[in-house]
Design a protein around this motif. Structure first.
Motif, PDB file in Angstrom:
ATOM      1  N   ILE A   1       0.619  -1.424   0.287  1.00 39.79           N
ATOM      2  CA  ILE A   1       0.154  -0.157  -0.246  1.00 39.79           C
ATOM      3  C   ILE A   1       0.612   1.386  -0.231  1.00 39.79           C
ATOM      4  CG2 ILE A   1      -1.778   1.223   1.250  1.00 39.79           C
ATOM      5  CD1 ILE A   1      -2.423  -1.361   2.867  1.00 39.79           C
ATOM      6  N   PHE A   2       0.707   2.291  -1.197  1.00 36.32           N
ATOM      7  CA  PHE A   2       1.427   3.596  -0.874  1.00 36.32           C
ATOM      8  C   PHE A   2       0.087   4.456  -0.734  1.00 36.32           C
ATOM      9  CE2 PHE A   2       3.414   0.410  -3.174  1.00 36.32           C
ATOM     10  CZ  PHE A   2       5.281   0.788  -2.878  1.00 36.32           C
ATOM     11  N   ILE A   3       0.784   5.649  -0.033  1.00 37.05           N
ATOM     12  CA  ILE A   3      -0.260   6.731  -0.261  1.00 37.05           C
ATOM     13  C   ILE A   3       0.886   7.560  -0.428  1.00 37.05           C
ATOM     14  CG2 ILE A   3      -0.983   8.011   2.384  1.00 37.05           C
ATOM     15  CD1 ILE A   3      -2.177   5.800   2.994  1.00 37.05           C
ATOM     16  N   ASP A   4       0.311   9.004  -1.077  1.00 34.38           N
ATOM     17  CA  ASP A   4       1.480   9.910  -1.516  1.00 34.38           C
ATOM     18  C   ASP A   4       2.453   9.227  -1.670  1.00 34.38           C
ATOM     19  OD1 ASP A   4      -0.563  12.442  -1.780  1.00 34.38           O
ATOM     20  OD2 ASP A   4      -0.150  12.886   0.151  1.00 34.38           O
ATOM     21  N   GLY A   5       2.260   7.733  -3.628  1.00 34.76           N
ATOM     22  CA  GLY A   5       4.261   7.208  -3.318  1.00 34.76           C
ATOM     23  C   GLY A   5       4.823   6.865  -2.019  1.00 34.76           C
ATOM     24  N   VAL A   6       4.118   6.960  -0.719  1.00 33.69           N
ATOM     25  CA  VAL A   6       5.067   6.851   0.605  1.00 33.69           C
ATOM     26  C   VAL A   6       4.703   5.186   0.578  1.00 33.69           C
ATOM     27  CG1 VAL A   6       5.697   6.850   2.967  1.00 33.69           C
ATOM     28  CG2 VAL A   6       5.347   8.689   1.562  1.00 33.69           C
ATOM     29  N   GLU A   7       5.484   3.583   1.162  1.00 35.47           N
ATOM     30  CA  GLU A   7       4.862   2.952   1.037  1.00 35.47           C
ATOM     31  C   GLU A   7       3.992   2.969   2.933  1.00 35.47           C
ATOM     32  OE1 GLU A   7       6.629  -0.734   0.341  1.00 35.47           O
ATOM     33  OE2 GLU A   7       5.270  -1.536   0.410  1.00 35.47           O
ATOM     34  N   GLN A   8       3.453   2.187   2.804  1.00 32.73           N
ATOM     35  CA  GLN A   8       2.942   1.775   4.222  1.00 32.73           C
ATOM     36  C   GLN A   8       3.207   1.219   4.924  1.00 32.73           C
ATOM     37  OE1 GLN A   8       1.014   4.963   5.604  1.00 32.73           O
ATOM     38  NE2 GLN A   8       2.023   5.876   3.471  1.00 32.73           N
ATOM     39  N   PRO A   9       3.232   0.546   6.149  1.00 31.77           N
ATOM     40  CA  PRO A   9       3.152  -0.866   6.977  1.00 31.77           C
ATOM     41  C   PRO A   9       2.034  -1.329   7.184  1.00 31.77           C
ATOM     42  CG  PRO A   9       3.020   0.688   7.983  1.00 31.77           C
ATOM     43  CD  PRO A   9       3.859   1.801   6.936  1.00 31.77           C
ATOM     44  N   LEU A  10       2.355  -2.311   7.081  1.00 36.28           N
ATOM     45  CA  LEU A  10       1.092  -3.470   6.911  1.00 36.28           C
ATOM     46  C   LEU A  10       1.088  -3.947   8.389  1.00 36.28           C
ATOM     47  CD1 LEU A  10       1.343  -5.404   3.682  1.00 36.28           C
ATOM     48  CD2 LEU A  10      -0.431  -3.432   4.043  1.00 36.28           C
ATOM     49  N   GLU A  11       1.220  -3.521   9.531  1.00 36.75           N
ATOM     50  CA  GLU A  11       0.868  -3.432  10.790  1.00 36.75           C
ATOM     51  C   GLU A  11      -0.377  -3.157  11.753  1.00 36.75           C
ATOM     52  OE1 GLU A  11       4.283  -3.444  12.896  1.00 36.75           O
ATOM     53  OE2 GLU A  11       4.998  -5.567  12.393  1.00 36.75           O
ATOM     54  N   SER A  12      -0.972  -3.871  12.475  1.00 33.98           N
ATOM     55  CA  SER A  12      -1.851  -3.083  13.100  1.00 33.98           C
ATOM     56  C   SER A  12      -1.712  -3.971  14.592  1.00 33.98           C
ATOM     57  CB  SER A  12      -3.287  -2.749  12.786  1.00 33.98           C
ATOM     58  OG  SER A  12      -3.645  -4.845  12.631  1.00 33.98           O
ATOM     59  N   ARG A  13      -2.499  -3.286  15.420  1.00 34.70           N
ATOM     60  CA  ARG A  13      -2.873  -3.875  16.886  1.00 34.70           C
ATOM     61  C   ARG A  13      -3.006  -5.052  16.546  1.00 34.70           C
ATOM     62  NH1 ARG A  13      -5.546  -4.287  20.489  1.00 34.70           N
ATOM     63  NH2 ARG A  13      -5.528  -4.775  23.172  1.00 34.70           N
ATOM     64  N   GLN A  14      -3.869  -5.163  15.560  1.00 38.27           N
ATOM     65  CA  GLN A  14      -4.696  -6.474  15.743  1.00 38.27           C
ATOM     66  C   GLN A  14      -3.384  -7.831  14.763  1.00 38.27           C
ATOM     67  OE1 GLN A  14      -8.097  -6.973  13.191  1.00 38.27           O
ATOM     68  NE2 GLN A  14      -9.038  -5.338  15.089  1.00 38.27           N
ATOM     69  N   THR A  15      -2.292  -7.241  14.211  1.00 35.26           N
ATOM     70  CA  THR A  15      -1.886  -7.858  13.641  1.00 35.26           C
ATOM     71  C   THR A  15      -0.335  -8.506  14.590  1.00 35.26           C
ATOM     72  OG1 THR A  15      -0.252  -6.420  12.480  1.00 35.26           O
ATOM     73  CG2 THR A  15      -2.720  -7.009  10.969  1.00 35.26           C
ATOM     74  N   LYS A  16      -0.242  -7.444  15.399  1.00 36.39           N
ATOM     75  CA  LYS A  16       0.924  -8.067  16.679  1.00 36.39           C
ATOM     76  C   LYS A  16       0.044  -8.962  17.568  1.00 36.39           C
ATOM     77  CE  LYS A  16       3.492  -3.764  16.164  1.00 36.39           C
ATOM     78  NZ  LYS A  16       4.386  -3.783  17.413  1.00 36.39           N
ATOM     79  N   LEU A  17      -1.277  -8.829  17.516  1.00 36.97           N
ATOM     80  CA  LEU A  17      -1.894  -9.803  18.992  1.00 36.97           C
ATOM     81  C   LEU A  17      -1.819 -11.059  18.044  1.00 36.97           C
ATOM     82  CD1 LEU A  17      -4.989  -7.684  20.390  1.00 36.97           C
ATOM     83  CD2 LEU A  17      -3.548  -8.542  21.907  1.00 36.97           C
ATOM     84  N   ARG A  18      -1.944 -10.347  16.753  1.00 37.08           N
ATOM     85  CA  ARG A  18      -2.167 -12.314  16.495  1.00 37.08           C
ATOM     86  C   ARG A  18      -0.757 -13.263  16.094  1.00 37.08           C
ATOM     87  NH1 ARG A  18      -1.860 -11.210   9.548  1.00 37.08           N
ATOM     88  NH2 ARG A  18       0.277 -11.183  10.728  1.00 37.08           N
ATOM     89  N   ASP A  19       0.192 -12.373  16.006  1.00 38.64           N
ATOM     90  CA  ASP A  19       1.668 -12.545  15.495  1.00 38.64           C
ATOM     91  C   ASP A  19       1.970 -13.307  17.604  1.00 38.64           C
ATOM     92  OD1 ASP A  19       1.470 -12.554  12.954  1.00 38.64           O
ATOM     93  OD2 ASP A  19       2.985 -10.009  13.477  1.00 38.64           O
ATOM     94  N   ARG A  20       1.587 -12.408  18.421  1.00 39.18           N
ATOM     95  CA  ARG A  20       1.792 -13.199  19.757  1.00 39.18           C
ATOM     96  C   ARG A  20       0.981 -14.624  19.521  1.00 39.18           C
ATOM     97  NH1 ARG A  20       1.572  -8.962  25.213  1.00 39.18           N
ATOM     98  NH2 ARG A  20       3.502  -8.817  24.426  1.00 39.18           N
ATOM     99  N   TYR A  21       0.040 -15.031  19.664  1.00 37.92           N
ATOM    100  CA  TYR A  21      -0.469 -15.604  19.875  1.00 37.92           C
ATOM    101  C   TYR A  21      -0.692 -16.488  18.748  1.00 37.92           C
ATOM    102  CZ  TYR A  21      -2.680 -13.438  24.155  1.00 37.92           C
ATOM    103  OH  TYR A  21      -2.485 -13.677  25.355  1.00 37.92           O
ATOM    104  N   LEU A  22      -0.161 -16.916  17.477  1.00 40.11           N
ATOM    105  CA  LEU A  22      -0.233 -17.666  17.146  1.00 40.11           C
ATOM    106  C   LEU A  22       0.234 -19.063  17.228  1.00 40.11           C
ATOM    107  CD1 LEU A  22      -0.389 -17.119  14.074  1.00 40.11           C
ATOM    108  CD2 LEU A  22       1.834 -16.931  13.002  1.00 40.11           C
ATOM    109  N   THR A  23       1.648 -18.863  17.768  1.00 37.93           N
ATOM    110  CA  THR A  23       1.788 -19.797  18.910  1.00 37.93           C
ATOM    111  C   THR A  23       1.808 -19.722  20.273  1.00 37.93           C
ATOM    112  OG1 THR A  23       3.757 -19.569  18.046  1.00 37.93           O
ATOM    113  CG2 THR A  23       2.472 -21.457  17.050  1.00 37.93           C
ATOM    114  N   ILE A  24       0.435 -21.318  21.202  1.00 36.72           N
ATOM    115  CA  ILE A  24       0.563 -20.242  22.043  1.00 36.72           C
ATOM    116  C   ILE A  24       1.813 -21.499  22.983  1.00 36.72           C
ATOM    117  CG2 ILE A  24       0.177 -21.046  24.319  1.00 36.72           C
ATOM    118  CD1 ILE A  24      -3.167 -19.884  23.033  1.00 36.72           C
ATOM    119  N   ASP A  25       2.708 -20.799  23.846  1.00 37.92           N
ATOM    120  CA  ASP A  25       3.938 -21.604  24.379  1.00 37.92           C
ATOM    121  C   ASP A  25       4.759 -20.733  25.136  1.00 37.92           C
ATOM    122  OD1 ASP A  25       6.538 -22.463  25.199  1.00 37.92           O
ATOM    123  OD2 ASP A  25       7.351 -22.186  22.817  1.00 37.92           O
TER     124      ASP A  25
END
Lengths: 472, 421
Positions: B387-411
């Motif tokens: 995703i680009f806004i005004d030609g600047v590439e945007q991160p594809l991260e959000s608080r939700q993706t961080k929660l997902r990554d934390r719990y993708l495997t529970i260890d």
């Protein structure tokens, strides 16, 4: 199965006691044919399948609903049941053959969380029949007594391929009352829609809603208990203690006779849960609260069948798998209140991956119209996160698992020989935004046909109104 | 003096943009440019805007080149109606700036005063492909909800690009309930407000109260009432829609846009003739109130066929789920809307309605807002890959993706999950 057995035992015990004049027991009278102590099914289903001819859906892609996909397969509906499933089935005489090449056949979708009828359209003040807010414990109320069978929402859900659904009371109360399972066949009466022999269910609620409605109720502060999550749990536990005492009173009467105990509608329901006859469906968002409820269910000896909304199930998917509790979930709702703040798009696939029972539910008259797309979103988001689940497995979220959670999987929820012919023919891949349910069969009878206006039901409410009979 | 200052500020911000913006070429795209779809297209972005470039073999040097390998490339999605960034948790009033029922002000409420570019909903919405958004007061809370604005979804300070872009007004059932209890009361209030605003400031020389509006509200409503600012009117029932059409006939310079318009199809020709655009939710197909008995998912196709300028929004939960407008648009296709028309309804059409030059299109001079997708953007299974806004590439991260990554495997064999991020 276990539930059905226990119900039979309970019924025959009660029957036998009443038959013996309220207490003089007779060891050999166990036929179960005589009157019960009281009628446990006083508002019985009057639904019966509509007439249907035999139909052969030919050359379809078939999801059987229990994890298999078959290409170029035929599905035969006959006598209201799934009568055949295979390649190149013979169409006998008088069988309507439908060319389903390029199309998909699935079991009908079952939504185990709907408020159609109790919060119907139009949402005017006279129609707010889904929450008996008069007290935090209203296990005595039954959703079926608030269902308006003329809710136009039923017709929209039908067009979305929904063949059965559970109508629940709302989540204002700790114990909201009994749910009812319906076939999505319009009727003049609620009884005419009730799924025959479906067990009763009980709606319970965790978290913010009960404490908000009662603790801050009526604009007063404090309004009354519960005012906190502590109060919620104390409220449940007090009620279970009462239910235990009630159950023991009836057990003692059944064993020893004497005056029949006075009935209490609230405790009838709660003791039905303790007996295993009534299935618990509990609104619960947060993982930590679900864990508390699991301990409480073990404290009092009952099972939670499914946590609803379960926005944080992904945090305790391992525990839910171990305890064999379903999660009824949205694909992506989040943030509308604090307990929904941690919603993520991979909740459903993470629950599935952990080996727990995942269900896609709606809680919405809009969402119920496209539960297949909600499953598709969850499936795709899961795959992007590296969780590989097949399309065919994902269909278990829409039919088989909700059917199990409602105790009706012996009758419906999959395309297996002998089951109710609750079947949807989709005009394309049902996991696509562009596909629609083309035909919907319930017990083998054609109830919706996208191409035929005569097969689009119109409720009394919509007759004579703008848009009557319009393509919706 | 003021002019000079503004000019300096503008050139500074241009410098900033060009310092950050990437110069890039995207080749082999299935390109929807805001108007039509082209296969094997090449797109050049320089200094944050789209440069016309026809010849893929003779690209200028110094460009980062992306081979889209046939993937869909679209303008960033333009959310035509949302409350993103003005509420964090819907039910928590302390975090919710979408309405102000207790305020003495209405039209004067400037929603951009409440905008928080760090709201979690912004990342969560952006990573689904939404790059610009119209932010409006919540539906139904008051007759005059206040002044809405346009922002990008970068989540950076300064991402509001057009403050006081429109005045928001609720009519119909909602307007009636908040203006005394009837539709006539709402209309009487609205007509009085027009009188106040059009007579501003003369009427307020002697005292600060008008027939309907206080001084500040009258001042805020002046531009819209004189036809110099957009006026978004939420309305559902055919008769209410026709009343609005009549209003425009008597004051032809008004720039009216309807929001909701569930029964719009019943007055589609008249809406087209009156040149009144609509922002609709293609899902609406239930008689949820007596004001929308005629609601149908055919509304979108019928309005577009009649020539009404039609944008889509997800009105059901526009604070947190505005991102679902892509699914709504896909469903509109399932209900008879042309695929390209559905794409327009979430890109170039809302940009045109709100008058944001260059937004919602990837033709020469267009803004460098674009999304590269892993499938057909209107399919529920698709998602953005870049995703680009005004030609600047945007991160594809959000608080939700961080929660997902934390719990993708529970260890938790070594440490609690709280140590994992």
């Amino acid at each position: 199965m276990k539930i059905a057995m226990r119900l039979a035992v309970a019924l025959s015990a009660a029957t036998f006691l009443t038959a013996c004049g309220g207490g003089e027991s007779s060891e050999n009278d166990t036929t179960g044919e005589k009157a019960e102590a009281f009628n446990r099914d006083p508002y019985p289903s009057t639904y019966s399948p509509y007439p249907s001819g035999a139909v052969l859906l030919q050359n379809a892609t078939v999801y059987d609903g229990v994890g298999n996909v078959f290409e170029n397969y035929d599905v035969l509906l006959e006598g209201g049941n799934i009568a055949g499933l295979g390649e190149d089935l013979d169409a006998g005489d008088d069988v309507e053959v439908i060319d389903a090449s390029g199309k998909f056949v699935t079991p009908g979708i079952i939504d185990n969380h709907s408020h159609l009828g109790v919060y119907p359209s139009p949402g005017v003040s006279a129609h707010q029949d889904g929450n008996e807010i008069s007290g935090p414990v209203t296990a005595e109320v039954w959703a079926e007594h608030g269902v308006w069978p003329q809710d136009p929402g039923f017709t929209r859900a039908l067009a979305g391929g929904v063949t059965s659904m559970q109508i629940l009371p709302g989540s204002a109360n700790l114990f909201g009352g009994r749910g009812v399972t319906l076939k999505n066949v319009l009727s003049r009466t609620v009884q005419g829609m009730k799924f025959p022999d479906a067990p009763y269910t009980l709606k319970m609620a965790c978290g913010e809603n009960p404490k908000r409605v009662y603790g801050y109720g009526g604009g007063r502060f404090p309004g009354g208990a519960p005012y906190s999550r502590m109060g919620n749990v104390a409220g449940y536990r007090n009620s279970w203690i009462e239910a235990k005492a009630y159950q023991e009173k009836w057990n003692a009467w059944e064993a020893d006779g004497g005056d029949m105990p006075t009935r209490n509608l609230e405790l009838d329901t709660l003791s039905g849960v303790l007996e295993g006859d009534i299935l618990v469906h509990m609104h619960c968002y947060r993982a930590d609260e679900m864990a508390q409820v699991i301990d409480m269910s073990e404290e009092f000896g009952y099972d939670v069948t499914s946590f609803h909304h379960a926005v944080e199930s992904y945090k305790i998917a391992d525990l839910l798998a171990e305890k064999n509790i379903c999660s009824s979930m949205w694909a992506d709702w989040w943030g509308f209140k604090m307990e929904a703040y941690d919603g993520i798009r991979e909740n459903i696939p993470l629950v599935h991956q952990a080996g727990a029972c995942a269900i896609v539910h709606s809680d919405s008259d809009i969402g119920i119209q496209r539960l297949n797309q909600e499953a598709a979103k969850a499936l795709a988001d899961g795959r992007r996160a590296g969780i590989e689940i097949s399309d065919a497995d994902a269909w278990t979220w829409l039919s088989a698992n909700p059917a199990k959670s409602l105790g009706i999987f012996d009758q419906t929820g999959s395309l297996e020989i002998g089951k109710d012919a609750d079947v949807v023919l989709w005009n394309g891949d049902p996991f696509s935004s562009y596909s629609n349910a083309e035909r919907v069969y319930i017990d083998g009878a054609l109830m919706f046909d996208l191409e035929k206006p005569d097969f689009t039901p119109v409720t009394d409410f919509e007759l004579g109104q703008p848009g009557e009979g319009d393509l919706k | 003096m003021i002019f000079k200052f503004a000019a300096i500020a503008a050139s500074t911000s241009l410098l900033c943009a060009s310092a950050l913006a990437q110069n890039l070429a995207i080749q082999n795209a299935t390109l929807f440019d805001g108007e039509t779809v082209r296969e094997n297209a090449t797109l050049v972005i320089r200094d944050g805007t789209v440069v016309a470039w026809a010849d893929a073999d003779q690209l200028p040097s110094g460009l980062e080149t992306i081979d889209a390998e046939g993937a869909w490339v679209t303008p960033g999605i333009f959310s035509a109606f949302s409350q993103i960034g003005i509420v964090e948790v819907g039910a928590e009033d302390s975090t919710n700036d979408t309405s102000a029922g207790q305020s003495g002000f209405g039209a004067a409420l400037d929603l951009s005063d409440g905008f928080n570019p760090r709201a979690t909903s912004i990342d969560i919405t952006r990573i689904e492909g939404v790059t610009r958004m119209a932010v409006a007061p919540s539906l139904g809370a008051s007759l005059f909800g206040g002044q809405g604005f346009i922002a990008t979804t970068t989540g950076e300070p300064g991402s509001v690009i057009d403050r006081r872009a429109f005045t928001f007004i609720n009519l119909g059932e909602a307007g009636a309930s908040v203006s005394g209890g009837s539709r006539p009361a709402a209309w009487a209030t609205l007509r009085a407000a027009f009188g106040d605003a059009r007579a501003f400031p003369t009427r307020y020389l002697a005292h600060s109260e008008g027939d309907a509006l206080g001084r500040m509200d009258a001042e805020a409503f002046t531009r819209a009432a004189r036809g110099d600012q957009l006026m978004l009117i939420a309305v559902s029932r055919e008769s209410d829609i026709r009343e609005v059409i009549s209003l425009k006939k008597t004051m032809s310079n008004l720039q009216i846009v309807l929001v909701g318009a569930q029964e719009g199809w019943m007055a589609a020709d008249e809406l087209a003739e009156a040149n009144i655009p609509v922002i609709i939710d293609p899902y609406d197909n239930l008689p949820s109130s007596f004001a929308q008995l005629g609601a149908t998912q055919q509304n979108a196709a019928r309005l577009i066929d009649a020539g009404v300028t039609t944008a889509f929004a997800h009105l059901d939960s526009s604070s947190h789920q505005a991102r679902l407008v892509l699914q709504s648009a896909g469903n509109a296709v399932g209900s008879g809307v042309d695929h390209t028309d559905a794409l327009r309804a979430i890109t170039s059409v809302p940009a045109e309605i709100f008058g944001i030059d260059g937004a919602g299109r990837l033709t020469a001079g267009g803004l460098g807002d674009l999304v590269i997708w892993d499938g057909d953007p209107l399919e529920v299974r698709s998602a953005p890959v870049r995703i680009f806004i005004d030609g600047v590439e945007q991160p594809l991260e959000s608080r939700q993706t961080k929660l997902r990554d934390r719990y993708l495997t529970i260890d938790e064999s070594e440490r609690p999950s709280a140590y994992k991020r």
